[in-house]
Design a protein around this motif. Sequence first.
Motif, mmCIF file in Angstrom:
data_model
loop_
_atom_site.group_PDB
_atom_site.id
_atom_site.type_symbol
_atom_site.label_atom_id
_atom_site.label_comp_id
_atom_site.label_asym_id
_atom_site.label_seq_id
_atom_site.Cartn_x
_atom_site.Cartn_y
_atom_site.Cartn_z
ATOM 1 N N ALA A 105 0.815 -1.221 0.000
ATOM 2 C CA ALA A 105 0.000 0.000 0.000
ATOM 3 C C ALA A 105 0.844 1.264 0.000
ATOM 4 O O ALA A 105 1.825 1.378 0.723
ATOM 5 C CB ALA A 105 -0.909 -0.009 1.214
ATOM 6 N N SER A 106 0.421 2.194 -0.811
ATOM 7 C CA SER A 106 0.956 3.554 -0.726
ATOM 8 C C SER A 106 0.322 4.162 0.511
ATOM 9 O O SER A 106 -0.857 3.953 0.779
ATOM 10 C CB SER A 106 0.548 4.339 -1.969
ATOM 11 O OG SER A 106 0.451 5.707 -1.638
ATOM 12 N N THR A 113 -5.312 2.547 -0.363
ATOM 13 C CA THR A 113 -4.841 1.780 0.785
ATOM 14 C C THR A 113 -4.041 0.566 0.347
ATOM 15 O O THR A 113 -3.303 0.000 1.119
ATOM 16 C CB THR A 113 -6.009 1.329 1.669
ATOM 17 O OG1 THR A 113 -6.936 0.645 0.835
ATOM 18 C CG2 THR A 113 -6.654 2.509 2.353
ATOM 19 N N GLY A 114 -4.180 0.150 -0.892
ATOM 20 C CA GLY A 114 -3.390 -0.978 -1.375
ATOM 21 C C GLY A 114 -3.697 -1.209 -2.829
ATOM 22 O O GLY A 114 -4.814 -0.951 -3.270
ATOM 23 N N PRO A 115 -2.707 -1.656 -3.590
ATOM 24 C CA PRO A 115 -2.956 -1.839 -5.018
ATOM 25 C C PRO A 115 -3.828 -3.065 -5.262
ATOM 26 O O PRO A 115 -3.984 -3.919 -4.390
ATOM 27 C CB PRO A 115 -1.556 -2.038 -5.576
ATOM 28 C CG PRO A 115 -0.798 -2.645 -4.454
ATOM 29 C CD PRO A 115 -1.369 -2.075 -3.191
ATOM 30 N N THR A 170 -1.267 -5.257 -10.031
ATOM 31 C CA THR A 170 0.102 -5.701 -9.818
ATOM 32 C C THR A 170 0.052 -7.215 -9.670
ATOM 33 O O THR A 170 -0.648 -7.732 -8.797
ATOM 34 C CB THR A 170 0.697 -5.059 -8.552
ATOM 35 O OG1 THR A 170 0.629 -3.645 -8.692
ATOM 36 C CG2 THR A 170 2.139 -5.473 -8.353
ATOM 37 N N HIS A 171 0.764 -7.876 -10.536
ATOM 38 C CA HIS A 171 0.781 -9.341 -10.457
ATOM 39 C C HIS A 171 1.785 -9.772 -9.395
ATOM 40 O O HIS A 171 2.891 -9.252 -9.342
ATOM 41 C CB HIS A 171 1.167 -9.945 -11.802
ATOM 42 C CG HIS A 171 0.089 -9.799 -12.820
ATOM 43 N ND1 HIS A 171 -0.639 -10.857 -13.288
ATOM 44 C CD2 HIS A 171 -0.389 -8.703 -13.435
ATOM 45 C CE1 HIS A 171 -1.526 -10.424 -14.159
ATOM 46 N NE2 HIS A 171 -1.393 -9.122 -14.264
ATOM 47 N N LEU A 182 7.727 -0.355 -7.137
ATOM 48 C CA LEU A 182 7.295 -1.758 -7.220
ATOM 49 C C LEU A 182 5.897 -1.861 -7.837
ATOM 50 O O LEU A 182 5.630 -2.730 -8.663
ATOM 51 C CB LEU A 182 7.332 -2.414 -5.833
ATOM 52 C CG LEU A 182 8.740 -2.626 -5.259
ATOM 53 C CD1 LEU A 182 8.687 -2.941 -3.766
ATOM 54 C CD2 LEU A 182 9.481 -3.741 -6.007
ATOM 55 N N ASN A 183 5.009 -0.933 -7.457
ATOM 56 C CA ASN A 183 3.647 -0.972 -7.994
ATOM 57 C C ASN A 183 3.572 -0.542 -9.455
ATOM 58 O O ASN A 183 2.588 -0.827 -10.130
ATOM 59 C CB ASN A 183 2.720 -0.098 -7.150
ATOM 60 C CG ASN A 183 2.361 -0.805 -5.847
ATOM 61 O OD1 ASN A 183 2.238 -2.023 -5.822
ATOM 62 N ND2 ASN A 183 2.221 -0.048 -4.788
#
Length: 654
Positions: free
Chosen positions: A88-89, A94-96, A132-133, A216-217
């Motif tokens: 998460a950013s 809150t999260g990809p 995001t895999h 990373l995302n």
Amino acid sequence: MASNGNGSVVKNGNGLAKIQTHKKNNNEICHDDSGPTVKVQTIDELHSLQKKRSAPTTPIEGTLTPFATLSEEERHRQQLKSISASLASLTRETGPKVVKGDPARKSETPRVSHEHHIAPTIVVSDSALKFTHVLYNLSPAELYEQAIKYEKGSFITSSGALATLSGAKTGRSPRDKRVVKDNDTENELWWGKGSPNIEMDEHTFMVNRERAVDYLNSLEKVYVNDQFLNWDPENKIKVRIVSARAYHSLFMHNMCIRPTPEELENFGTPDFTIYNAGQFPCNRYTHYMTSSTSIDINLARREMVILGTQYAGEMKKGLFSVMHYLMPKRHILSLHSGCNIGKDGDVALFFGLSGTGKTTLSTDHNRYLIGDDEHCWSETGVSNIEGGCYAKCIDLSQEKEPDIFNAIRFGTVLENVVFDEHTRQVDYSDKSVTENTRAAYPIEYIPNALLPCVGPHPKNVILLACDAFGVLPPVSKLNLAQTMYHFISGYTALVAGTEDGIKEPQATFSACFGAAFIMLHPTKYAAMLAEKMQKHGATGWLVNTGWSGGSYGYGSRIKLPYTRKIIDAIHSGSLLNANYKKTDIFGLEIPTQLEGVPSEILEPVNMWSDKKAYKETLLKLAGLFKKNFEIFTNYKIGKDSKLTEEILAAGPIF
Ligand SMILES: Nc1ncnc2c1ncn2[C@@H]1O[C@H](COP(=O)(O)OP(=O)(O)OP(=O)(O)O)[C@@H](O)[C@H]1O
Ligand SMILES: O=C([O-])CC(=O)C(=O)O
Ligand SMILES: [Ca+2]
Ligand SMILES: [Mn+2]
């Protein structure tokens, strides 16, 4: 001429036999073709038959753990939720959206509005619109395929290892390591002169964390490893490593403890998370950044961020630093040492700086290997922190070190080695990329590894020093105060540059034989070591694996077979009962005889033809020891002021 009526062979115009491809009703020709055929419609279906579902996604039948009562789908969902939270950013979503599997495989690409979409979005950004895999705990074979396909410089060597390149950095960057200083760590940690902990503030950490997470995302896929540290079941730590390279994922697969499928299902939330965005630099306009490399540890958040270095050893040693903080809090001593155990259950620890022989001497045909680099000593005994070994491989040979040589096979990561482009035979003597070539392999690749990697309390504590000055004895027996003095000093002497001409040896002092990784003041670890050695009656030894008969360039390195004989005599207990005499200046107790070793080499002065040069070199080294110890003279070691005084008196006297 057309069909002959039997439907098998048709002669064409120039008389050559033509094999018919349509179904025949007899089988006179090509008997092998008549077997059962696969029941598939497409080549993709055929490929799908090759693969059976397995760990880490298949539930283990019959396990009665609470997690196992969940449906497979629910478990899957929870796992993805946890990974999404890790990624998460902290300023936006809150999260990809995360989805498991390789984006290159079509069947695994998510469809619109999928149940895999975990995170509720606060503010929509471009990164929130993509998936995001996640390549979760892939096996070595899968990671090989990823590395070879996507990472330049990845090749299979002739023995089956995966050769990789770590990029511009081929060793650790201790000057770029930062630790967050907050109200707790300000008082708890060792700061200032001699300390490896260079401060950064919480805010700057968050800037770098966000940078790493965003990087990373932005990728199509990331690798996630969920693994353990420490073989002591009571003090196991759960670690998650998020990285962008298959090389990093395979390295940690080998170096950390690999969970069983059951353990993985119950993994839950990690105790510590690494964000390895090593290909991406830090921003030099960021406060505290002095280069484009930054390795940042935040103990309160239990997180580590890596920017600007792809050297995999940063992850291993970063986690080791964390253990040097967490374990002493539990009254467990963390140690930068090798460890092995004899057939009768006698445990030995091997401390020493790089190149002094920890790996070489702890990998011993007559003993079981517990570990080669990082251990814990608790109330119950010793445990390895890691699940693998990280061996230097410069000049490695099958004759000299067969166990390490043979461990370099399928699954092993080989960093920065040079190999023949056709045969893929590695040339271990080639330093074209770096002198610090390394192999990372699971500990079970060493035939006499002890699994689980735990043992009882140590009987011998061996301090290794590669003394390129050639004045320290090949072996000396230490009393407790001397053991502490040499443990805190952490001496070895490296030779700068080995090419041409004779270079001066360079003395290195690294507190606790691992100053780069300790978090608390060295005297804290020393006090714990003293207490444990006293309580369990362990004997300390100083072994010089370096020069004899003169300094580097004049004398020669003590022969490995002699050092092995010395180590054998320590293990067997026979050296404890030898006759001893005391040396000048350092006041070391040296044996007068030792089976299998020429007696004259036991006393260094005998081996120097120039006695005056010997005395001068000895005094020079003693002076370096004294100067180094100055920063420790104002500290009390343990509760016992008597021991502190004894330690201060245990150094060279001249
Ligand atoms: N007398 C000796 N004793 C020990 N090692 C010796 C001796 N003579 C030569 N060597 C060589 O020195 C090297 C010791 O390196 P080793 O990998 O064991 O060090 P290490 O302490 O494990 O280092 P690191 O912490 O960097 O992994 C080996 O290549 C070994 O063959
Ligand atoms: O950490 C590394 O890169 C290698 C190692 O074992 C050490 O330096 O102690
Ligand atoms: Ca080693
Ligand atoms: Mn090490």
